[in-house]
Design an enzyme around this catalytic site. Sequence first.
Site, PDB file in Angstrom:
ATOM      1  N   ASP A  13       1.088  -1.140  -0.082  1.00 49.17           N
ATOM      2  CA  ASP A  13      -0.180  -0.062  -0.035  1.00 49.17           C
ATOM      3  C   ASP A  13       0.997   1.285  -0.138  1.00 49.17           C
ATOM      4  O   ASP A  13       2.106   1.165   0.412  1.00 49.17           O
ATOM      5  CB  ASP A  13      -0.916   0.118   1.208  1.00 49.17           C
ATOM      6  CG  ASP A  13      -1.796   1.260   1.465  1.00 49.17           C
ATOM      7  OD1 ASP A  13      -2.095   1.605   0.284  1.00 49.17           O
ATOM      8  OD2 ASP A  13      -1.623   1.898   2.677  1.00 49.17           O
ATOM      9  N   ASP A  15       0.060   5.163   0.777  1.00 49.43           N
ATOM     10  CA  ASP A  15       0.262   6.152   2.118  1.00 49.43           C
ATOM     11  C   ASP A  15       0.075   5.291   3.350  1.00 49.43           C
ATOM     12  O   ASP A  15      -0.794   4.642   3.644  1.00 49.43           O
ATOM     13  CB  ASP A  15      -1.164   6.879   1.767  1.00 49.43           C
ATOM     14  CG  ASP A  15      -1.168   7.517   0.576  1.00 49.43           C
ATOM     15  OD1 ASP A  15      -0.291   8.205   0.059  1.00 49.43           O
ATOM     16  OD2 ASP A  15      -2.166   7.285  -0.437  1.00 49.43           O
ATOM     17  N   GLN A  63      -6.480   5.564  -5.027  1.00 51.10           N
ATOM     18  CA  GLN A  63      -6.681   7.088  -4.941  1.00 51.10           C
ATOM     19  C   GLN A  63      -7.854   7.656  -5.648  1.00 51.10           C
ATOM     20  O   GLN A  63      -8.078   8.232  -6.731  1.00 51.10           O
ATOM     21  CB  GLN A  63      -5.608   7.518  -5.997  1.00 51.10           C
ATOM     22  CG  GLN A  63      -4.051   6.985  -5.474  1.00 51.10           C
ATOM     23  CD  GLN A  63      -3.566   7.740  -4.080  1.00 51.10           C
ATOM     24  OE1 GLN A  63      -4.104   8.842  -3.594  1.00 51.10           O
ATOM     25  NE2 GLN A  63      -2.810   6.931  -3.261  1.00 51.10           N
TER      26      GLN A  63
HETATM   27 MG   LIG Z   1      -2.690   3.377   3.475  1.00 53.63          MG
END
Ligand SMILES: [Mg+2]
Length: 425
Positions: A13, A15, A63
């Site tokens: 992943d 972020d 996103q």
């Molecule tokens: Mg994340």
Amino acid sequence: MSGTTRRPAVFLDRDGVLNEVTVSGGTPLPPPDAAHMRLLPGVVEACRRLHDLGYVLVVVTNQPDLARGKQSAGELDRMHAFLTDRLPLDDIAVCTHDDADDCACRKPRPGLLLDAADRLNLDLTGSFMVGDRWRDVEAAQRAGVTSIYIDRDYGERKAVDADLVASSLLDALPFIESRHVSGGSQPVVGAALKHVKIFADGADLESIVALAGRPDIAGFTTNPTLMRKSGVSDYEPFARKVLEAITDRPVSFEVFADDPDGMIRQARLIASWGRNVYVKIPVTDTRGRSTADVIRQLTADRVQLNVTALLTLPQVEEVTAALDGTRGAVVSVFAGRIADTGRDPVPVMTDALRITSAQANVKLLWASPREILNVRQADDIGVDIITVTHDLLAKLPLFGKSLDDYSLETVRMFHNDAAAAGYTL
Ligand SMILES: [Mg+2]
């Protein structure tokens, strides 16, 4: 393409795993643009090591701000260029949809992982997914890959039933490495060695079971200190589980009695657990009295012994003599502890080998290695066995690595870490 082996991947992943997030109202938010991207500590090192182990590194990221009109495709490309400039990533797979969209790729749906597996010819069963939110862990579970949850204690629903909970990507490395080695794609270091056999030293059952799949691990050792560290509370059930996993190579378990009769009783019991068991007997009791008589008695009883905690040549002489007639025995000299005192263990081990090799069926073991160099030293002088802790085994892939490559990686590590820290002068 036929004949191509599928490779395992680590799905990452973005972020909160690779780069920093800001937390607002308990929810992690991505950086707004490339200028605000900051890698998290240890990410460069972790990705480099996973890449070196042969994993395909695939970023899989939701996103939704694109669908929400809060982010542009151009800025997203710049953000991902920031990552690919600094990390050895093979692919970045993005879901740009929002919750209301009927897509197959928005995590917790597994589409990003499954598509990448098709596109990049990945072996999902040997793969991992590392994420900081429940959506990541659920996507991993639905794709059939091992899930690792980086729990950052956001004020939101937590992931359930992750295979591992870790504090960072780097923190998850030992787990991935311990699983990885069972895959058989690890370079077999044993093939590069002339004499020395590698025994794995540790007491974590999961790691032992994983290491059992490695052909370059020729045996296993454990001791009460490692067992206690690993949280083993019941000796025999633990030992029996190890012996269920390891049936074809020697495994050493140590007595803990401190009197001759107690040692002999425990040794006979431990030996009865399996044909591949070696019973560890310390070279003295806790008052420094020699256990040579115990060793002689057990050798006469046909018990295979691993005599342990030797640090001097007179001890090697006495123990080797007591092992006369053994059907199989190991003499463990703690070369690393000798080195800890500022003494060079190589001449000691050279002399010890001359003593042990004069006795039939007695092997010399280099115990407590401190670095991979010791594997080379043990092999060069012809020592029979070296025990390597599970932690140190993780570094074995470095054995014989090109120093030019390693230098370049080191330079890049410094550069990337400075960049990741956002230093300016
Ligand atoms: Mg994340």
